[in-house]
Design a protein around this motif. Structure first.
Motif, PDB file in Angstrom:
ATOM      1  N   GLU A 119      29.337  44.957  48.357  1.00 35.23           N
ATOM      2  CA  GLU A 119      28.567  44.277  49.471  1.00 35.23           C
ATOM      3  C   GLU A 119      29.318  43.008  49.737  1.00 35.23           C
ATOM      4  N   ASP A 120      30.393  42.469  48.154  1.00 27.73           N
ATOM      5  CA  ASP A 120      30.873  41.147  48.190  1.00 27.73           C
ATOM      6  C   ASP A 120      32.307  41.192  48.982  1.00 27.73           C
ATOM      7  N   LYS A 121      32.158  40.041  50.175  1.00 28.44           N
ATOM      8  CA  LYS A 121      33.235  40.101  51.491  1.00 28.44           C
ATOM      9  C   LYS A 121      33.847  39.273  50.419  1.00 28.44           C
ATOM     10  N   GLN A 122      34.078  38.269  49.723  1.00 30.22           N
ATOM     11  CA  GLN A 122      34.333  37.386  49.598  1.00 30.22           C
ATOM     12  C   GLN A 122      34.818  37.720  47.753  1.00 30.22           C
ATOM     13  N   LEU A 123      35.499  38.939  47.260  1.00 29.13           N
ATOM     14  CA  LEU A 123      35.606  39.198  46.282  1.00 29.13           C
ATOM     15  C   LEU A 123      36.937  39.137  45.111  1.00 29.13           C
ATOM     16  N   ALA A 124      38.288  39.557  46.275  1.00 29.59           N
ATOM     17  CA  ALA A 124      39.742  38.484  45.139  1.00 29.59           C
ATOM     18  C   ALA A 124      39.099  36.612  45.838  1.00 29.59           C
ATOM     19  N   PHE A 125      38.289  36.866  46.656  1.00 31.13           N
ATOM     20  CA  PHE A 125      38.523  35.473  46.715  1.00 31.13           C
ATOM     21  C   PHE A 125      38.171  34.467  45.604  1.00 31.13           C
ATOM     22  N   LYS A 126      36.828  35.166  44.694  1.00 28.10           N
ATOM     23  CA  LYS A 126      35.893  34.196  43.832  1.00 28.10           C
ATOM     24  C   LYS A 126      36.688  35.237  42.214  1.00 28.10           C
ATOM     25  N   THR A 127      37.557  35.770  42.572  1.00 28.65           N
ATOM     26  CA  THR A 127      38.102  36.366  41.105  1.00 28.65           C
ATOM     27  C   THR A 127      39.697  35.765  40.683  1.00 28.65           C
ATOM     28  N   ALA A 128      39.876  35.574  42.675  1.00 27.48           N
ATOM     29  CA  ALA A 128      41.606  34.786  41.808  1.00 27.48           C
ATOM     30  C   ALA A 128      41.036  33.510  41.331  1.00 27.48           C
ATOM     31  N   TRP A 129      39.837  32.983  41.263  1.00 28.20           N
ATOM     32  CA  TRP A 129      39.820  31.598  40.807  1.00 28.20           C
ATOM     33  C   TRP A 129      39.734  31.744  39.489  1.00 28.20           C
ATOM     34  N   VAL A 130      39.571  32.665  38.374  1.00 24.55           N
ATOM     35  CA  VAL A 130      39.584  33.290  37.518  1.00 24.55           C
ATOM     36  C   VAL A 130      41.318  32.107  36.982  1.00 24.55           C
ATOM     37  N   SER A 168      41.552  51.960  27.546  1.00 21.05           N
ATOM     38  CA  SER A 168      40.746  53.227  25.548  1.00 21.05           C
ATOM     39  C   SER A 168      39.269  52.029  25.534  1.00 21.05           C
ATOM     40  N   VAL A 169      39.626  50.702  25.915  1.00 24.23           N
ATOM     41  CA  VAL A 169      38.389  49.877  25.112  1.00 24.23           C
ATOM     42  C   VAL A 169      37.697  48.565  26.117  1.00 24.23           C
ATOM     43  N   GLY A 170      38.239  49.098  26.669  1.00 18.93           N
ATOM     44  CA  GLY A 170      37.192  47.508  27.942  1.00 18.93           C
ATOM     45  C   GLY A 170      37.911  46.478  28.155  1.00 18.93           C
ATOM     46  N   LEU A 171      37.531  45.833  29.040  1.00 20.10           N
ATOM     47  CA  LEU A 171      37.970  44.383  29.416  1.00 20.10           C
ATOM     48  C   LEU A 171      37.099  43.632  28.312  1.00 20.10           C
ATOM     49  N   VAL A 221      46.866  42.412  35.997  1.00 19.81           N
ATOM     50  CA  VAL A 221      46.346  43.300  35.174  1.00 19.81           C
ATOM     51  C   VAL A 221      44.892  43.164  35.356  1.00 19.81           C
ATOM     52  N   LEU A 222      44.388  41.751  34.488  1.00 17.94           N
ATOM     53  CA  LEU A 222      43.461  41.571  34.657  1.00 17.94           C
ATOM     54  C   LEU A 222      43.021  41.287  36.008  1.00 17.94           C
ATOM     55  N   PHE A 223      43.002  40.805  36.951  1.00 14.27           N
ATOM     56  CA  PHE A 223      42.727  40.898  37.709  1.00 14.27           C
ATOM     57  C   PHE A 223      41.986  41.779  38.416  1.00 14.27           C
ATOM     58  N   VAL A 224      43.098  42.965  38.206  1.00 17.01           N
ATOM     59  CA  VAL A 224      42.344  44.112  38.753  1.00 17.01           C
ATOM     60  C   VAL A 224      41.131  44.674  38.013  1.00 17.01           C
ATOM     61  N   SER A 225      41.099  44.595  36.925  1.00 14.26           N
ATOM     62  CA  SER A 225      40.486  45.086  35.986  1.00 14.26           C
ATOM     63  C   SER A 225      38.866  43.994  36.314  1.00 14.26           C
ATOM     64  N   MET A 226      39.173  42.641  36.584  1.00 18.46           N
ATOM     65  CA  MET A 226      37.759  41.951  36.910  1.00 18.46           C
ATOM     66  C   MET A 226      37.039  42.158  37.975  1.00 18.46           C
ATOM     67  N   LEU A 227      38.367  42.842  39.495  1.00 20.20           N
ATOM     68  CA  LEU A 227      37.477  43.883  40.510  1.00 20.20           C
ATOM     69  C   LEU A 227      36.803  44.709  40.047  1.00 20.20           C
ATOM     70  N   GLN A 228      37.218  45.273  39.343  1.00 24.41           N
ATOM     71  CA  GLN A 228      36.407  46.647  38.674  1.00 24.41           C
ATOM     72  C   GLN A 228      35.741  46.489  38.147  1.00 24.41           C
ATOM     73  N   LEU A 229      35.308  45.402  37.221  1.00 19.05           N
ATOM     74  CA  LEU A 229      34.532  45.235  36.214  1.00 19.05           C
ATOM     75  C   LEU A 229      33.409  44.994  37.096  1.00 19.05           C
ATOM     76  N   PHE A 230      33.591  43.565  37.563  1.00 19.75           N
ATOM     77  CA  PHE A 230      32.474  42.278  38.283  1.00 19.75           C
ATOM     78  C   PHE A 230      32.016  42.638  39.810  1.00 19.75           C
ATOM     79  N   GLY A 231      33.326  43.256  40.844  1.00 23.92           N
ATOM     80  CA  GLY A 231      32.714  43.600  42.069  1.00 23.92           C
ATOM     81  C   GLY A 231      32.049  44.542  42.315  1.00 23.92           C
ATOM     82  N   SER A 232      31.464  44.340  43.763  1.00 25.09           N
ATOM     83  CA  SER A 232      30.879  45.893  44.397  1.00 25.09           C
ATOM     84  C   SER A 232      31.574  45.374  45.488  1.00 25.09           C
TER      85      SER A 232
END
Length: 457
Positions: free
Chosen positions: A52-63, A173-176, A39-50
């Motif tokens: 143009e970033d082709k390695q978005l899943a790779f970077k976010t999975a590191w968290v 309701s209140v964001g990440l 759940v947090l992974f999907v939320s981080m993808l939406q909040l910090f992703g763009s």
């Protein structure tokens, strides 16, 4: 369900540590993201992703991977601190550090600072709060340790059932950021609960030194107790389990994203985490009780069965083109995940004994950190390059099968080791008797001429 056979726990209340241990395995692992990180992974993808970033899943999975990996990576250090300062101090300080890490995570503006605040600081605090909950039960419970571990580890299943829905409601309701601040309340409760551990004093000398306020560091060999690796069966166990865990954490991180890719928003993906949590709790209670009836190191066969089914279910995830099929897969995966977790401490007690169990668990969890950190980013990288998670889930199912095959040898090796120890004991006793008999014979031989001389005189 008392503290049978434990002289140190003769006057210690077992109920409070049982409740605290249940919370100890619930809050860090539930909030740090073992089951709810999707759940947090999907939320981080939406909040910090763009786009143009082709390695978005790779970077976010590191968290999520760093947070889970650091929980286990710190375990050898935690075991040393637990031996030196006791479970209460370590758990309280760990909860405080975790609180600070989680709170600071709610103020970042990019993904990179989360590697430290959430992936390192928060996870280290969770590690210090989590491991004492595994160790302390061995002091209070002996006869039904498997059942007690099942009850305690089921605490994280309660959080697994409720936390995904809570996180989804809070994030919507209140964001990440505010969601992370709400989760700080759980860490504060854990901080207060840490004070319920009653320190156990092993003997009168320790009690006297405690009253005088003296503290002495034990010898270095006792601080870093590498002698546990001399036990062959433990050595196989300590390297076999990490070998099985390279793919273990992949479904927990990427399953939610996989469901979105395949089914879109037409299905409630949180139901899968609900299925994982419910059956994991049931598995911990059932297999924890079953483990009490399995003698010695043969408990390892339960973990072998668990890894077989976990690997098989991981491979079946890409084959499920109907949401109901994924629900069935998660039900089985959660059941055997609960089996694997709840019997970890009882197996450690069987292999190395109660004296060395703290550092034995610590070393094992430390070795587990490597595969659990590496697996999900590799799966994310495969997703970024191939556009689908299918290959990642197929590969994630292979390591549990290999690790389970390695663990099959442990009961046989452990039994041979015990036979050798018994043979040494018998040989030692025989040698001692022979020396006593020889000594008696020599003494009789020396006395005989003296008696003949006296009779002659």
């Amino acid at each position: 369900m008392g503290a049978e056979g434990s002289p140190r726990a003769a006057n210690a209340p077992a109920g409070a540590p049982l409740l605290k241990s249940s919370g100890g395995s619930a809050s860090p692992l539930g909030a740090a993201g073992e089951n709810s990180c999707g759940v947090l992974f999907v939320s981080m993808l939406q909040l910090f992703g763009s786009a143009e970033d082709k390695q978005l899943a790779f970077k976010t999975a590191w968290v999520s991977s760093l947070s889970m990996g650091m929980i286990f990576f710190c375990s050898p250090i935690v075991s040393v601190f637990t031996d030196l300062f006791g479970c209460r101090k370590v758990a309280v300080i760990g909860a405080a550090v975790g609180f600070a890490g989680l709170l600071s995570s709610s103020f970042v503006s990019t993904i990179e600072p989360l590697y430290f605040t959430y992936g390192v600081l928060f996870a280290c605090g969770c590690s210090f709060a989590y491991q004492p909950s595994l160790v302390v039960l061995g002091y209070y419970f002996k006869k039904r340790l498997g059942l007690v571990n099942g009850i305690v580890t089921a605490g994280s299943s309660l959080f697994t059932v409720s936390l995904p829905f809570l996180l989804r409601v809070l994030i919507d309701s209140v964001g990440l950021y505010n969601t992370l601040r709400v989760l700080c309340i759980l860490m504060f409760i854990l901080f207060l609960a840490g004070f319920t551990y009653k320190p156990l004093v092993s003997n009168a000398k320790d009690k006297e030194e405690g009253k005088k306020g003296k503290f002495r560091f034990p010898p270095e060999k006792k601080i870093f107790n590498f002698s546990v690796f001399k036990v062959t069966s433990y050595r196989i166990w300590a390297f076999g389990i990490p070998a099985a865990l390279f793919g273990y954490f992949v479904p927990y991180v990427h399953l939610m994203k996989h469901v979105k890719d395949r089914f879109g928003d037409s299905v409630p993906e949180e139901v899968l985490l609900l299925c994982l949590g419910i059956t994991s709790g049931i598995g911990r209670l059932i297999f924890g009780r079953v483990a009490d009836y399995i003698p010695g190191a043969k408990k390892v066969y339960l973990q072998v069965t668990s890894f077989f089914f976990i690997g098989l279910m991981s491979m079946m995830i890409p084959l499920c083109h109907v949401f109901g099929g994924l629900i069935a897969v998660c039900l089985f995966m959660g059941l055997f995940d609960g089996c694997f977790i709840c019997i970890m401490a009882p197996i450690a007690f069987e292999l190395v004994g109660a004296q060395d169990v703290s550092q034995a668990i610590g070393f094992l969890l430390g070795l587990m950190s490597i595969p659990m950190t590496v697996g999900p980013p590799i799966a994310g990288l495969l997703r970024d390059h191939l556009g689908t998670y299918d290959v990642a889930f197929y590969l994630a199912g292979v390591p549990p099968l290999i690790g389970g095959a390695i663990l099959c040898f442990i009961p046989w090796v452990h039994e041979r080791q015990k036979l050798k120890e018994r043979a040494k004991t018998v040989d030692g006793e025989t040698t001692e008797k022979m020396l006593v008999n020889e000594s008696t014979f020599m003494s009789d031989a020396a006395e005989k001429p003296v008696k003949e001389t006296e009779s002659g005189l």
